[in-house]
Design a protein around this motif. Structure first.
Motif, mmCIF file in Angstrom:
data_model
loop_
_atom_site.group_PDB
_atom_site.id
_atom_site.type_symbol
_atom_site.label_atom_id
_atom_site.label_comp_id
_atom_site.label_asym_id
_atom_site.label_seq_id
_atom_site.Cartn_x
_atom_site.Cartn_y
_atom_site.Cartn_z
ATOM 1 N N SER A 307 0.600 -1.146 0.152
ATOM 2 C CA SER A 307 0.168 -0.417 -0.251
ATOM 3 C C SER A 307 1.052 1.230 0.234
ATOM 4 O O SER A 307 0.769 2.059 -0.439
ATOM 5 C CB SER A 307 -0.900 0.128 1.257
ATOM 6 O OG SER A 307 -1.575 -1.267 1.204
ATOM 7 N N VAL A 317 -5.011 4.840 -2.764
ATOM 8 C CA VAL A 317 -4.443 3.817 -2.626
ATOM 9 C C VAL A 317 -6.501 3.347 -1.226
ATOM 10 O O VAL A 317 -6.178 4.475 -0.413
ATOM 11 C CB VAL A 317 -3.388 3.387 -1.573
ATOM 12 C CG1 VAL A 317 -3.396 1.762 -1.151
ATOM 13 C CG2 VAL A 317 -2.268 3.003 -2.411
ATOM 14 N N ARG A 319 -6.682 1.518 1.458
ATOM 15 C CA ARG A 319 -6.460 0.046 2.122
ATOM 16 C C ARG A 319 -7.236 -0.463 2.867
ATOM 17 O O ARG A 319 -8.662 -0.629 3.357
ATOM 18 C CB ARG A 319 -6.141 1.132 3.380
ATOM 19 C CG ARG A 319 -4.612 0.481 4.369
ATOM 20 C CD ARG A 319 -4.634 1.925 6.097
ATOM 21 N NE ARG A 319 -4.060 1.160 6.469
ATOM 22 C CZ ARG A 319 -2.986 0.667 6.665
ATOM 23 N NH1 ARG A 319 -1.841 1.241 5.307
ATOM 24 N NH2 ARG A 319 -1.779 0.276 8.115
ATOM 25 N N VAL A 326 -5.795 -5.092 -2.948
ATOM 26 C CA VAL A 326 -5.315 -3.662 -2.797
ATOM 27 C C VAL A 326 -5.325 -3.000 -3.563
ATOM 28 O O VAL A 326 -5.672 -3.368 -4.915
ATOM 29 C CB VAL A 326 -4.632 -2.785 -1.996
ATOM 30 C CG1 VAL A 326 -2.993 -3.556 -2.777
ATOM 31 C CG2 VAL A 326 -4.428 -1.676 -2.285
ATOM 32 N N THR A 328 -6.700 0.336 -6.339
ATOM 33 C CA THR A 328 -6.230 1.823 -6.047
ATOM 34 C C THR A 328 -6.656 2.048 -7.074
ATOM 35 O O THR A 328 -7.705 1.805 -8.467
ATOM 36 C CB THR A 328 -4.758 1.626 -6.349
ATOM 37 O OG1 THR A 328 -5.051 0.552 -8.099
ATOM 38 C CG2 THR A 328 -3.718 0.610 -5.910
#
Ligand code: PMP
Ligand code: GLN
Length: 393
Positions: A307, A317, A319, A326, A328
């Motif tokens: 991250s 990002v 989180r 993850v 984005t």
């Protein structure tokens, strides 16, 4: 899902083409890029669990067809797991069913419970097999979109309520959620449960990432909430919890009538699978708490590493509170087409990722979002981060 010319496939499946995971893993192999696309760990699970599989093979346990519902040792261990972690009591003989991974559990549940024409509500972005299985069951998928809110993708409960019609048969939930990393809160799940009771809906809940929650996030199995045990089909898998995704050992826990229904479909899909691995997973389910704590801590550190690296590389990002993905937003990098971005990324930076748009009914809603998997060795993640930072210019 990406489409390709498929002259023979029927209308129910025509829209699905090849799964993005296969496409992106092939791209990684072709280009030699680091594969942060398909979610599989690059190290195997606990040695003692592997040894248990070897022992079962050698001792001739599971080398012939195991019983249709799964071997007794594993069903007992699954029931024990639900009791140990959640205080849920299931009868191993009538309320537990072993499946060929969570994938078969989802397929069998939908094929067994959905009548042609029924509406099935799924959280969008949705795991790709959900859409295909709803279609194979003849159902109509009704997506309810998780939307970015204060750094995470959240469920709009009013939207969920509005999506329920007289034709809604079931809710297909997934928490911790792939690909967003969202873990639905107890409050959100309580509202979902109240809606399910009020509208008399069944719920199929995919909880394969149940042990992969970080910080103060809590995984709340839907079946623990009032009125839900009798209407919920809960799905788990050894693939994610023990890092043996190739073994394909999954399971269903539910009330006897629901398990019987799912079994009626499952028996004609694979009938049975993974004989010796079932014995090994039975042992894995009994691992001490320290295994789970250490695994979670390891993944949390990897989440933080990736991250932070993505952020430095210029991505926005989200989180994750759970899973090993993850998500984005690529717009801060000056682009907004996740598909084009992912197709070019191996050439540009030597990394493979997955465009979240494939998990949306309306791909434009997911266009700027791209998913990276962090279930990889630290050195691999460090190298990926180093490469991705070249994007920042
Ligand atoms: N559900 C979700 C949300 C997943 O991410 C995956 C992929 N691991 C599966 C189901 C499939 O699990 P399995 O490999 O046990 O079939
Ligand atoms: N669940 C894995 C993912 O989301 C992929 C599993 C698969 O390829 N079917 O990446």
């Amino acid at each position: 899902m990406t489409s390709s010319a498929r002259p023979f496939v029927n209308r129910r499946l025509a829209e699905f083409g090849t799964t993005i995971f296969a496409e992106m893993s092939a791209l990684a192999v072709r280009t030699g890029a680091i594969n942060l696309g398909q979610g599989f760990p690059d190290t195997d699970g606990p040695e003692e669990v592997r040894e248990a599989a070897v022992r079962a093979l050698r001792d001739g346990r599971g080398n012939q067809y195991p019983p249709g519902p799964g071997v007794a040792e594993l069903r007992t261990a699954i029931a024990g797991h639900q009791r140990r972690w959640y205080g849920l009591t299931y009868d191993p003989d009538t309320e537990v069913l072993v499946t060929a991974g969570a994938t078969e559990a989802v397929a069998a549940a939908l094929l067994a419970l959905v009548e042609p024409g029924d509406e099935v509500i799924a959280l969008e972005p949705y795991y790709d097999s959900y859409a295909a299985c709803i279609a194979m069951a003849g159902g109509t998928r009704v997506p309810v979109t998780l939307r970015p809110h204060e750094g995470a993708f959240r469920l709009d409960l009013d939207e969920l309520r509005d999506a329920v019609t007289d034709r809604t048969r079931l809710l297909l939930l997934n928490t911790p959620h792939n690909p967003t990393g969202t873990v639905l809160t107890r409050e959100e799940l309580t509202a979902v449960a109240e809606l399910a009771v009020e509208r008399d809906l069944l719920v199929v809940t995919d909880e394969v990432y149940e042990h992969l929650v970080f910080d103060d996030a809590e995984h709340v199995p839907l079946a623990t909430l009032p009125g839900m045990r009798e209407r919920t089909v809960s799905i788990g898998s050894a693939g994610k919890t023990y890092s043996f995704t190739g073994w394909k050992v999954g399971w269903v826990t539910a009330a006897p009538g629901l398990v019987a229904a799912v079994r009626s479909a499952k028996q004609f899909l694979t009938y049975v699978s993974a004989g010796p691995f079932q014995y090994a997973v039975a042992e894995a389910l009994a691992l001490p708490d320290s295994y789970f704590t250490a695994y979670r801590a390891d993944l949390r550190a990897k989440r933080d590493l990736l991250s932070a690296g993505l952020q430095e590389a210029g991505f926005a990002v989200f989180r994750p509170a759970g899973t090993y993905f993850v998500t984005t937003d690529i717009r801060p990098l000056g682009v907004s087409d996740g598909f084009a971005f992912c197709r070019a990324l191996p050439e540009r930076a030597g990394v493979v990722a997955v465009p979240n748009a494939v998990f949306y009914d309306h791909p434009e809603a997911g266009a700027p979002f791209v998913r990276f998997a962090f279930c990889k060795r630290t050195t691999v993640l460090e190298e990926a981060v180093r490469r991705l930072k070249t994007l920042a210019g």
